[in-house]
Write a protein that holds these residues in place. Structure first.
Motif, PDB file in Angstrom:
ATOM      1  N   THR A  59       0.835  -1.196   0.000  1.00 18.49           N
ATOM      2  CA  THR A  59       0.000   0.000   0.000  1.00 18.49           C
ATOM      3  C   THR A  59       0.871   1.247   0.000  1.00 18.49           C
ATOM      4  N   THR A  60       0.251   2.363  -0.312  1.00 22.17           N
ATOM      5  CA  THR A  60       0.962   3.640  -0.295  1.00 22.17           C
ATOM      6  C   THR A  60       1.387   3.987   1.122  1.00 22.17           C
ATOM      7  N   GLU A  62       2.261   1.947   3.542  1.00 21.11           N
ATOM      8  CA  GLU A  62       3.451   1.177   3.895  1.00 21.11           C
ATOM      9  C   GLU A  62       4.699   1.789   3.264  1.00 21.11           C
TER      10      GLU A  62
END
Length: 98
Positions: A59-60, A62
């Motif tokens: 994900t962005t 993370e």
């Protein structure tokens, strides 16, 4: 009937048949489908594998955390702000500021 006369009649019937709108539409559809297949399935349109450092984060959030950024939740609405009357609308994508 001579061969020349038969050939002329066949050529005239073919040229008049090719001018029919249905035949023209079928030819255009066939060319369009062929072009789409070439563009979508050509050798230049293969799956691109990502290197490990790019594909490491799902994900962005993370990826941002790994880069050192702080991911904070949005601020809650003010208790003083009244609810808008009427039906709920979707948020504006690009609000125009005066």
């Amino acid at each position: 009937m001579s061969l020349s006369m038969t050939t002329d009649r066949f050529a005239n019937s073919m040229s008049s048949a090719l001018r029919h709108p249905g035949v023209i539409a079928l030819i255009v559809a066939g060319v369009t489908i062929a072009a789409m297949l070439i563009v979508d399935h050509g050798p230049w349109n293969r799956a691109k594998t990502q290197p490990a450092h790019v594909a490491m984060y799902a994900t962005t959030g993370e990826a941002a955390t790994a880069a050192g950024a702080k991911v904070l939740p949005t601020e809650p609405r003010s208790a003083v702000e009244p609810e808008r009357p009427g039906p709920k609308t979707s948020p504006t994508i690009n609000p125009v500021t005066p």
